[in-house]
Design an enzyme around this catalytic site. Structure first.
Site, PDB file in Angstrom:
ATOM      1  CG  HIS A 500       1.380   7.026  -2.672  1.00 46.92           C
ATOM      2  ND1 HIS A 500       1.693   7.754  -2.101  1.00 46.92           N
ATOM      3  CD2 HIS A 500       1.154   8.352  -4.038  1.00 46.92           C
ATOM      4  CE1 HIS A 500       1.184   9.457  -2.169  1.00 46.92           C
ATOM      5  NE2 HIS A 500       0.674   9.317  -3.343  1.00 46.92           N
ATOM      6  CD  GLU A 501       0.987   7.217  -7.613  1.00 49.20           C
ATOM      7  OE1 GLU A 501      -0.722   7.695  -8.108  1.00 49.20           O
ATOM      8  OE2 GLU A 501       1.754   8.236  -7.196  1.00 49.20           O
ATOM      9  CG  HIS A 504      -3.745   8.798  -4.918  1.00 53.21           C
ATOM     10  ND1 HIS A 504      -4.266   9.600  -4.496  1.00 53.21           N
ATOM     11  CD2 HIS A 504      -2.394   8.984  -4.738  1.00 53.21           C
ATOM     12  CE1 HIS A 504      -3.606  10.096  -3.527  1.00 53.21           C
ATOM     13  NE2 HIS A 504      -2.519  10.193  -4.202  1.00 53.21           N
ATOM     14  CD  GLU A 529      -1.182  13.444  -2.311  1.00 54.22           C
ATOM     15  OE1 GLU A 529      -0.906  11.809  -2.681  1.00 54.22           O
ATOM     16  OE2 GLU A 529      -1.505  13.491  -3.526  1.00 54.22           O
TER      17      GLU A 529
END
Length: 714
Positions: A500-501, A504, A529
């Site tokens: 997930h990170e 980003h 997101e």
């Protein structure tokens, strides 16, 4: 205008790391081109000004000085592209201080650096007030927006965004109103800080006797206590024997473990009741915050704070966001009720009571029991395939497969790194050259940010026709272990969080915007997101996992059957989890929605929403929302997480699912989405990217939820 374009939690950042050759055992290729600089001395994050902690003071001074020069320069310019460029340089200059201070505050082990970063953050944010109320800058941007001198879509969008940001600060209003707005903003910031501090300082606790009521696997989370035992049942007659018990601090993390693992229903109930009624002081803090935000919106001539906050987003209004949530709630209710009934039946069979009711403190325990019975998953077995070093290799492979780019470890200059465990990577493309830098700070330590997040240190921007300022980010996690440690392995939730990170981070590293104002994750909230949630899909796909997930001792590739079972277990109660997120979003929207003559009773509101939109009942005396920190961070924007989930599901199924690791898939992701950052209007961006994945609704836009709902069997 110059809003603190700082790190959004779970959003990438920039940083540089140590001269180690590996992180958790992973060996990245070393870039020889950077080796020549290793002997030179620099400051923190490669910034010469940060060679000492007190360098933050000069960092602020220089940023203010340079920004002042640019303000004077802009005031003398005619309407032109140069106005936008110079304003973006101001933003880049100020954000450099804000972002560096934010990362330092959360990760640096030296308290002097942390304290100086805190002071720098306060000073530069005070200077932001001067910039945001500077009439010469506002006048310049108004003239340039309507002067016909802007030759690119991104410049036009930048002018519009800057003008709206100025006006959202009240610069176009009377001096009296502007003074009141500034006071309200200070008050709102203080209330938000108080709300979050109360959560930490007053988590609540319960005392449990005897100690045997707490299972051994979570006793380390509790404090051992003793009480004297009466010899004859009398409170006046004591003997020397003492009974051992445990004091449970009911912070969110500990409470989650108690509710999941403790078989004693009374212990779960006591813990649930205490944890969900703390901190009581936040009821008053929240009411004050609601009033302050509402007054701010009223002065700005909006119906509500939700209207003020959502207007710039894709949704466009609280009504559109509410319509989306209510429609989603209807779609998911039937399946969520079915899942609720499965859990209730499990409890009834467990207790051998046909009429036993299901309580909120039963959910985690019996969900775990159902999954354990149906899937026989052992978290330690799963973790044995996910050493941190393997996971990092997986991320490296992912970038090579999708984008043809390579992460190379590069040595850091003396003074650049803040901890020996930190590693610095360069993202390099064989045709394009360097794309950006990423620091990895992955291991837990005392005083460090206790979570996983992406911090932006420097945004990308076009400096000249031949020069581009490369983005720099930091990926910060709190995994247990140390570089090279054989115990550095992740449970699958942590694997998903890492991916997930990383999503980003890639958004920041692969964007190629003219202005840092739009770099990477600096986008409207509704789509922020999307990349991170999209990359969560990669953490669950066997075709991806088999490329790196190998057993820590045998080297065996993770079995396909195991991954299928993991996915089946994940989907088992997915409707109820989606229902929970809808509930949270509705709380956020309603609390900051239109206010009426009577003061809002947030406890009753939340109780009503829970009854209407979840399968669970409200427990009288509890007020869980007083520790829902997203009310502070999002403020009527929490719905955006579900927007992004819907968009990510559509992107995965329409673009990525068939060939998740192909260069063609990566090219589409990069060229149609990631490279734009916030430079393109989000509706146009997504229409060009996924076509029919977005729908118009009452002047706003909502995502098509069909792909997400299909995942849940709806």
């Amino acid at each position: 205008m110059f809003r603190a374009l700082t790190t959004r939690r779970r959003v990438a950042t920039r940083l540089f790391s140590s001269s180690r050759t590996s992180s958790g055992g992973i060996c990245f290729a070393t870039s020889s081109a950077d080796a020549v600089v290793v002997a030179a001395e620099t400051g923190l994050y490669g910034l010469d000004v940060l060679k000492t902690a007190k360098g933050f003071r000069r960092f602020v001074d220089e940023a203010i000085s340079r920004s002042g020069e640019l303000v004077s320069y802009i005031s003398q310019l005619p309407p032109s592209m140069e106005v936008i460029r110079a304003m973006d340089e101001i933003s880049d200059t100020v954000c450099s201080v804000i972002d560096s201070a934010e990362l330092c505050r959360n990760t640096h082990p030296d308290r002097e650096y942390v304290e100086e970063a805190n002071k720098a953050s306060m000073r530069i944010n005070e200077y932001l007030h001067f910039l945001n109320t500077n009439n010469s800058l506002y006048t310049a941007i108004v003239k340039v927006e309507h002067g016909g001198a802007l030759h690119t879509e991104e410049a036009q969008r930048a002018a519009h965004a800057l003008r709206v940001d100025f006006e959202n600060g009240g610069i176009h209003l009377s001096d009296e109103k502007l003074r009141r707005i500034n006071k309200l903003k200070i008050e709102i910031a203080k209330l938000g800080k108080e709300f979050n501090e109360n959560i930490i300082l007053d988590p609540g606790s319960v005392d449990i006797f005897p100690a045997s009521r707490i299972p051994k696997n979570i006793q380390h989370l509790c404090r051992t206590i003793y009480r004297p035992v009466p010899s004859d049942g009398s409170s006046k007659s004591w003997i020397t024997r003492k009974e051992k018990g445990y004091r449970i601090t009911t912070d969110s993390s500990t409470l989650s473990s108690i509710l999941k693992w403790v078989s004693d229903a009374e212990v779960r109930k006591q813990s649930y009741m205490k944890g969900n009624s703390m901190p009581h002081a936040n009821l008053d803090v929240l009411n004050k915050l609601i009033n302050a935000r509402h007054e701010l919106a009223q002065i700005m001539e909006y119906k509500s704070y939700a209207d003020f906050a959502i207007r710039p987003n894709m949704a466009g209004s609280p009504d559109v966001a509410m319509s989306f949530l209510l429609d989603l709630s209807k779609h998911v209710r039937c399946k969520a009720d079915e899942e609720f009934n499965v859990i209730r039946e499990c409890k009834r069979q467990y207790l051998n009571e046909r009429n036993a009711d299901l309580e909120p403190w039963d959910e985690a325990y019996f969900v775990g029991m159902v999954k354990s019975s149906a899937y026989s998953l052992d978290s330690s077995v799963i973790a044995s395939y996910f050493s941190l070093s393997r996971c990092l290799e997986g991320l490296k492979m992912l970038v090579e497969s999708l984008f043809g780019a390579t992460f190379c470890q590069v040595p850091m200059m003396p003074g650049e790194c803040w901890h020996p465990d930190v590693v610095k990577l360069s993202l390099h493309h064989p045709q394009e050259g360097g794309l950006g830098f990423m620091y990895l700070d992955l291991y837990s330590r005392k005083g460090k940010y206790s979570g996983c997040a992406h911090f932006a240190i420097r945004g990308g921007r076009l400096i000249s026709k031949s020069e581009y300022q490369l983005p720099v980010v930091a990926l910060v996690c709190d995994f247990i272990g140390s570089p090279g440690s054989l115990t550095s392995r992740l449970n699958h939730y942590e694997v998903e969080t890492l991916f997930h990170e990383f999503g980003h981070a890639l958004h920041s590293l692969l964007s190629r915007t003219d202005y840092q104002h739009f770099s990477g994750t600096r986008v409207v909230l509704d789509i922020a997101e999307i990349p991170s949630i999209l990359f969560e899909y990669y953490a669950w796909d066997y075709r991806v996992l088999r490329t790196f997930a190998r057993h820590e001792t045998t080297g065996e590739v993770i079995p396909e059957k195991l991954v299928k079972t993991m996915n089946d277990a994940r989907r088992r109660f997915a409707a109820m989890e989606l229902q929970r997120q809808i509930f949270y979003s509705l709380i956020d929207l309603r609390i900051f929605g239109e206010q009426h003559n009577t003061p809002i009773d947030t406890v009753s509101m939340v109780a009503d929403l829970k009854t209407q939109h979840t399968s669970w009942k409200h427990v009288k005396g509890t007020h869980w929302h007083t520790r829902f920190s997203h009310l502070i961070n999002y403020g009527a924007g929490y719905y955006s997480y579900l927007y992004a989930r819907c968009f990510a599901a559509t992107i995965w199924h329409n673009i990525c699912h068939e060939e998740p690791l192909s260069l063609d898939t990566g090219s589409i992701l990069r060229e149609r989405f990631l490279k734009y950052g916030g430079a393109k209007h989000p509706v146009n961006l997504l229409n060009d990217f996924i076509g029919n994945g977005i729908q118009s609704c009452n002047g706003g836009s909502i995502p098509d939820a069909s792909s997400l709902l299909r995942e849940l069997g709806l």
